[in-house]
Design an enzyme around this catalytic site. Structure first.
Site, PDB file in Angstrom:
ATOM      1  N   ASP A  26      36.967  34.178 -34.663  1.00 20.67           N
ATOM      2  CA  ASP A  26      36.456  35.350 -33.952  1.00 20.67           C
ATOM      3  C   ASP A  26      37.653  36.220 -33.567  1.00 20.67           C
ATOM      4  O   ASP A  26      38.591  35.745 -32.916  1.00 20.67           O
ATOM      5  CB  ASP A  26      35.706  34.872 -32.697  1.00 20.67           C
ATOM      6  N   ASP A  71      33.809  41.113 -37.228  1.00 22.58           N
ATOM      7  CA  ASP A  71      34.921  40.451 -36.556  1.00 22.58           C
ATOM      8  C   ASP A  71      34.758  38.953 -36.377  1.00 22.58           C
ATOM      9  O   ASP A  71      35.483  38.347 -35.615  1.00 22.58           O
ATOM     10  CB  ASP A  71      35.199  41.119 -35.206  1.00 22.58           C
ATOM     11  N   GLU A  72      33.794  38.358 -37.064  1.00 24.70           N
ATOM     12  CA  GLU A  72      33.740  36.901 -36.984  1.00 24.70           C
ATOM     13  C   GLU A  72      33.191  36.307 -38.269  1.00 24.70           C
ATOM     14  O   GLU A  72      32.456  36.950 -39.011  1.00 24.70           O
ATOM     15  CB  GLU A  72      32.939  36.419 -35.763  1.00 24.70           C
TER      16      GLU A  72
END
Lengths: 382, 414
Positions: free
Chosen positions: B24, B117-118
């Site tokens: 993350d 973003d993860e």
């Protein structure tokens, strides 16, 4: 200019010429078929600076002259005509074609822009048309298609007093075919590298006409011959030749092979095609063989998987080998023999495929040794 | 983090038998802006729509201390954090995201991005070839930092569910391993509200039943749970509270590529200058392809001229390759034909990637058993041992005036 010609004769001749005309010509006139009438004969020719074709047929009611019309269009029209005599008349900028009640008017193209065709060079020997077609087809299959390696896109024809050999490779596989021919002189020693695609087209069309094919190469002795010509049954074609030579392919052949695997050609083709369905053209096809038989597999891990067993006869050690499926199938399809032998040495080394007679037909005098196809198995690195 | 939790999650605990990673990015958008403009570092940075109806897209950790979080109306954020640095997005976060995902894919093909973003990674198969999950996590974190100036947090556990909880518990800029032997100890100590997969309403109902942490939940049988939250919900909670999460990491099928490019300090006038750089880029791209187990059939050269005009030229090889020498041969050919003016930037990309182990290597007839590939593999090993640049091609030795950037992973082929 005018003439009357038999529909089928005309259709054959026009379609043969049109086939080698460029689809996207660099200059518009190169898409033209040149019709030239003189003394009871019509000559139809095409030329794109690489390949020239020329075919002569008998005509009647002619008046001499020359005209240039779109080759593809003429071929389409003639193919669709009823089976009746065809009349062709050129009047200024138009050519008029009538056949029965059908009438076509075609624009002509300017003859003054049309290049003159290369002269047919001197004949150096003849080969049976059927043998020629077979030999070219069996070797052209191994030629490369990558235009950035032009040498590899050719079939190398090696002509000597003793025989005619054809070779091709795309670096990953190669094919060698030896044939007999009638050399013009016993001391002939000419090697030319001919673009494979054009050669294959020529050989195929010549193959349907039985009889000899005359091979012609300029004898100027100064370096590469620049062109090669073939003549058969009123048809002539010339092709540009490629620069360079193939590497010494025959030197890749081993003198002996430790293991020989023999399978029925048609069976393996069928099995390999079926099994290859689970992968794409780069997915390996794997062969594992022992005394009990041959297992052909493709795919695996997370993807779809297929395997099929078949009979084989094995002389040597059991083993496993993997190939690019296209390369394998190309070789098998070219094999032209009821059985195929895979001759191998240690893993990772090139494998040679040759034709074999059927076991019940060992006495047959068909010589399968004239053709061999070698391919490089896939490797897995640690 | 509650102190007793630390016994069950941390960077130095055992990763034996577990291989699911959740990566993350920390305050992704805001961090990208800070990486781009380091003067923002340490300040409460708020990336937001600045119009009257704008909302916050991301807030740096400094800004979060003022109660600013994503989806908050910008006007509210301005009241809570009046001295915050409010900016609108300046770069394509998606581009950065793609580049980061490409780093992940060098370690395993099993990468499942769940947002920009993860992502989840299954690195259990990479243990022998590349390293343990912890080693990979450290390498990924280091590369994301070195290549993009960004931090990320990695959770490693036996399931996707627990890996996600592990990264949440380790934020920011952390690494949390939840050893399989004590994973339920960790899980049962988490408050119900914090558990991913338990909605706001459900959490409220459970709290009313006097359940506070996941352990309380695990002590209930399915029927009692069903009475509170319905049958379907109960089964879900029952599974979660026992860390039963059979969902595999599903790699997104994307057009993958590996590329590298270099900008010259002074425009390279001809192939004698850019050629050696292209060779080195080709080798690096090949080295990364080998490390990740890929081979590619497509070679693309990118050239930017002095006037910023940029062109790309591609070629498809006859067989997939992971050999720098072969990539270079094609790339050089393309570049020779295309480089008609001084070159500002040159790059090479390998695409149409396939898993090398699945397709094998089609070498040329009679090609020696030990060729360029072996030489390059030796260079890989030497570089791993003695550092990058331990072995370089001779052509590069006398060229101090150009600089090879770290190849940028990415998939620009969209």
């Amino acid at each position: 200019m005018k003439f009357q010609v038999d529909r089928d004769t005309f259709a054959d001749a026009v379609s043969w010429t049109a086939k080698s005309l460029p689809a996207r010509p660099s200059v518009p006139v190169l898409a033209g078929a040149r019709l030239s009438v003189d003394d009871g004969k019509l000559t139809i020719s095409g030329f794109d600076y690489e390949i020239s074709t020329r075919v002569t047929v008998e005509v009647t009611g002619e008046s001499a002259g020359t005209a240039l019309v779109s080759g593809k269009l003429l071929a389409e029209i003639v193919k669709a005509l009823p089976n009746k005599p065809v009349d062709f008349v050129v009047d200024g900028p138009h050519a008029e074609l009538t056949c029965g009640s059908a009438r076509f008017t075609l624009p002509t193209m300017p003859l003054e822009d049309y290049p003159s065709l290369p002269q047919m060079p001197e004949a150096i020997g003849t080969i049976d048309a059927d043998e020629f077609a077979r030999a070219v087809a069996q070797t052209a299959v191994a030629a490369g298609k990558d235009e950035t390696l032009p040498t590899m896109t050719g079939v190398q024809i090696e002509m000597t007093g003793g025989g005619i050999g054809m070779l091709a490779t795309d670096r990953y596989r190669m094919a060698i075919r030896d044939s007999t021919w009638e050399p013009g002189a016993s001391d002939v020693a000419v090697t030319v590298l001919v673009p494979a695609k054009a050669l294959a087209d020529t050989a195929r069309t010549f193959g349907s006409h039985s009889g000899p094919v005359t091979i012609a190469v300029p004898q100027n002795s100064e370096g590469a011959p620049g062109m090669i010509g073939f003549t058969a049954g009123g048809r002539q074609t010339t092709s540009r030749v490629l620069d360079g030579q193939l590497p010494p392919l025959r030197s890749l052949l081993a003198t002996s092979y430790a293991t020989t695997l023999k399978v029925r050609t048609a069976d393996l083709i069928e099995v390999a095609r079926r099994v290859a369905l689970v992968g794409d053209r780069n997915s390996p096809i794997r062969l594992s063989f022992d005394e009990d038989g041959l297992v052909v597999e493709a795919g695996g891990a997370e993807d779809a998987k297929a395997s099929e067993g078949m009979d084989c006869s094995l002389d040597g050690e059991p083993g496993k080998i993997a190939f690019n499926p296209t390369y394998l199938l190309d070789g098998l399809s070219a094999m032209d023999a009821p059985y195929t032998a895979f001759k191998m040495n240690e893993l990772g080394k090139p494998v040679v495929m040759t034709g074999q007679p059927a076991p019940e037909d060992e006495e047959s005098d068909t010589n399968h040794d004239v053709y061999l196809y070698m391919l490089q198995p896939l490797r897995w690195d640690a | 983090m509650a102190s007793d939790l630390r016994r069950f999650i941390g960077p130095d605990l055992s990763d034996d038998g577990i291989g699911i990673m959740h990566v993350d990015m920390d305050a992704f958008f805001a961090s990208v802006e800070i990486a781009r403009d380091p003067s923002l570092r340490g300040k409460p940075v708020i990336v937001a729509g600045l119009g009257p109806r704008g909302v916050v897209a991301a807030a740096s950790y400094e800004a979060r201390e003022y109660g600013v979080h994503s989806a908050l109306p910008t006007a509210v954020a301005r009241r809570r954090c009046p001295h915050g640095v409010f900016i609108t997005p300046t770069v394509s976060y998606r581009e950065v995201s793609r580049a980061i995902m490409a780093i992940f894919r060098e370690y395993t093909p099993h990468v499942q991005p769940i947002s920009v973003d993860e992502a989840f990674l299954d690195v259990s198969g990479a243990r022998r070839l590349i390293g343990t999950p912890v080693a990979i996590a450290r390498a990924v974190r280091e590369r994301v930092r070195a290549e993009h100036g960004l931090t990320c947090t990695v959770g490693i556990a036996s399931t996707k569910f627990l890996a996600k909880l592990a990264s949440e518990a380790s934020k920011p800029d952390g690494l949390g391993v939840v050893p399989v032997a004590t994973e339920l100890e960790f899980l049962h100590r988490l408050p119900i509200r914090s558990v991913w997969g338990i909605g706001e309403k459900t959490a409220e109902k459970l709290t009313r039943l006097g359940l506070r942490n996941v352990g309380d939940l695990a002590r209930l049988d399915v029927d009692s749970l069903a009475a509170a939250v319905g049958t379907a919900g109960a089964e879900h909670l029952y599974a979660l509270s026992r860390n039963i999460d059979p969902r595999p990491v599903r790699p997104e099928r994307v057009e993958k590529s590996i590329s590298g490019e270099t900008t010259f300090d002074r425009d390279a006038p001809d192939g004698s200058v850019w050629g050696p750089v292209l060779l080195e880029l080709s080798r690096k791209v090949a080295s990364r392809a080998r490390a990740a187990g890929w081979a590619g059939r497509g070679v693309t050269v990118k050239i930017r001229f002095g006037d910023f005009r940029t062109i790309t030229r591609s070629r498809t090889l006859a067989a997939p390759t992971d050999v720098g020498h072969e990539i270079y041969a094609a790339a050089r050919d393309l570049a020779d034909a295309a480089a008609t003016a001084p070159v500002r930037l040159i790059g090479v990309r390998l695409d149409h990637l396939v898993e090398a182990a699945a397709v094998g290597r089609q070498v040329a007839l009679g090609e020696p058993e030990h060729g360029w590939r072996d030489i390059e593999t030796v260079i890989d090993r030497a570089s791993a041992k003695f550092g990058k640049g331990a072995v370089r091609s001779a052509g590069r030795l006398e060229r101090p005036d150009s600089r090879v950037d770290t190849p940028k992973p990415g998939n620009p082929g969209r």
